[in-house]
Design a protein around this motif. Structure first.
Motif, short mmCIF file in Angstrom:
data_model
loop_
_atom_site.label_atom_id
_atom_site.label_comp_id
_atom_site.label_asym_id
_atom_site.label_seq_id
_atom_site.Cartn_x
_atom_site.Cartn_y
_atom_site.Cartn_z
N SER A 111 33.65 41.24 42.93
CA SER A 111 32.84 41.53 44.10
C SER A 111 33.18 42.92 44.66
N PHE A 138 41.11 29.26 47.68
CA PHE A 138 40.39 29.49 46.42
C PHE A 138 39.56 28.28 46.04
N ILE A 198 36.46 28.34 48.28
CA ILE A 198 35.52 29.36 47.79
C ILE A 198 34.86 28.89 46.50
N GLY A 244 36.56 34.30 52.80
CA GLY A 244 36.31 34.71 51.41
C GLY A 244 34.86 34.45 51.00
N LEU A 273 36.57 37.56 43.22
CA LEU A 273 36.77 38.44 44.37
C LEU A 273 36.95 39.89 43.93
N PHE A 323 32.76 37.15 52.60
CA PHE A 323 32.92 38.44 51.92
C PHE A 323 32.10 38.49 50.63
N MET A 324 32.15 37.43 49.85
CA MET A 324 31.40 37.40 48.60
C MET A 324 29.90 37.37 48.84
N VAL A 371 38.59 32.19 40.94
CA VAL A 371 38.16 32.79 42.20
C VAL A 371 38.74 34.18 42.45
N PRO A 372 40.06 34.42 42.22
CA PRO A 372 40.56 35.79 42.39
C PRO A 372 39.83 36.81 41.51
#
Length: 352
Positions: free
Chosen positions: A154, A12, A15, A224, A151, A227-228, A147-148
């Motif tokens: 997203s 995290f 990211i 991560g 995600l 993915f974002m 960050v979670p």
């Protein structure tokens, strides 16, 4: 269980360090990927591989060499004399980019909260000054919360875009851009962000004792980020070319999902800008503190006042001018990280 939590915490933080003003608002992704149409999906994949490989390698080198700051890492990569020069160039890059961070905070307050541009800058500076006293722990804890949520948002962007009439544009959009520029873009983007990330990832690599935690944290963090990147590109491609007119394009997409989602996203944009700004100022203060015999607080204030002055030029103008230039300079640094004979160092220091 505790080890898994620490792996996630490192991921995290990784990211959160990359997802700063340009990324969270969508401007970076437009500049380096989405504007290149259907090729962006492939170049995002290439960029993800670089984030996984080089981000993890950076933290492990910092761990094995005992590097306390990015200056120590640069000395390892380039030698003592050249490493110092690279460090000062890195410092200039960090100052320039954190001026963009502040400008991004001001844009959030203007476009989505209806407040004064200077208000966003001042709140960010004051909050950073107050939090920096807690050191790296504060950075890890902030990213473990923010960050979670990014995600999850997203994922929401992806699910909402699937039903959009332009959902397939990410595989059909064309571009007249020179192919060399298209394929150079992910290299520039990854190199640039890895140079910035070293201000945080080097101290993290130095302070975390378990190499496996660092390794898997780096792998998950790189995935991560990828993915974002892909989620934001997918959502913005559906809105092309109109999306390019916005200072904060991802915020305009969130607006279409309703007031609640927009409010959450705007808050998260600011928090990502804030956490990245805090982390970078921490890294710069740590590096300059190795040379200046003055209180760290004074170093912090001086850096932030310089960033404040540069941020008066605005957000997108700074982003479009500074990022490509800095990305080119960063290619040299990333190339040296790629070819670094780190394995031989580990062989000579098996006790690390």
């Amino acid at each position: 269980m505790k080890q898994a939590f620490r792996v996630l915490q490192i991921a995290f933080t990784y990211i959160g360090t990359v997802v700063g003003a340009g990324f969270a608002t969508g401007q970076e992704i437009l500049q380096f990927f989405t504007q290149y149409g259907k090729w962006a999906t492939i170049t995002i994949g290439l960029s993800t591989i670089l984030f996984v490989w080089l981000g993890t390698k950076m933290m492990l080198i910092a761990h094995d060499t005992g590097s306390r700051s990015y200056e120590d890492l640069n000395k390892h990569l380039f030698g003592h004399k050249a490493g110092k020069w690279i460090t000062w160039i890195t410092l200039l890059i960090l100052i320039g980019v954190n001026s963009v961070m502040l400008a991004g905070a001001g844009s959030v307050f203007v476009e989505h909260l209806g407040l004064n541009y200077q208000t966003g800058l001042i709140i960010t500076i004051v909050g950073t000054y107050l939090l920096l006293g807690r050191g790296i722990k504060a950075i890890l804890q902030m990213n473990s919360i923010v960050v979670p949520m990014m995600l999850l948002l997203s994922i929401l962007m992806i699910t909402s875009t699937i039903h959009h009439p332009g959902a397939l544009r990410f595989v059909t959009l064309t571009t007249d851009t020179n192919p060399i520029k298209v394929w150079l873009s992910p290299l520039l983007y990854s190199s640039f962000n890895l140079v910035l990330a070293q201000a945080v990832l080097v101290p993290v690599g130095n302070q975390i004792r378990d190499r496996n935690v660092l390794k898997w944290g780096g792998v998950l963090g790189g995935i991560g980020v990828g993915f974002m990147l892909l989620a934001a590109h997918f959502a913005m491609s559906a809105q092309m070319p109109g999306i390019m007119q916005f200072e904060i394009p991802m915020g305009s997409i969130a607006f279409q999902l309703g007031w609640a989602v927009q409010s959450v996203y705007v808050t998260l944009i600011f928090m990502e800008i804030f956490t990245t700004f805090v982390a970078d100022i921490y890294g710069m203060t740590l590096q300059l503190g190795q040379h200046l015999q003055v209180p760290p607080r004074l170093i912090t204030l001086t850096i932030m006042m310089l960033c404040y002055s540069l941020s008066q030029f605005g957000f997108s103008s700074l982003l479009s001018i500074l990022y490509p230039i800095f990305g080119t300079l960063a290619l040299v640094w990333a190339g040296r990280l790629v070819i670094d004979r780190w394995g031989s160092f580990r062989t000579r220091h098996k006790n690390l």
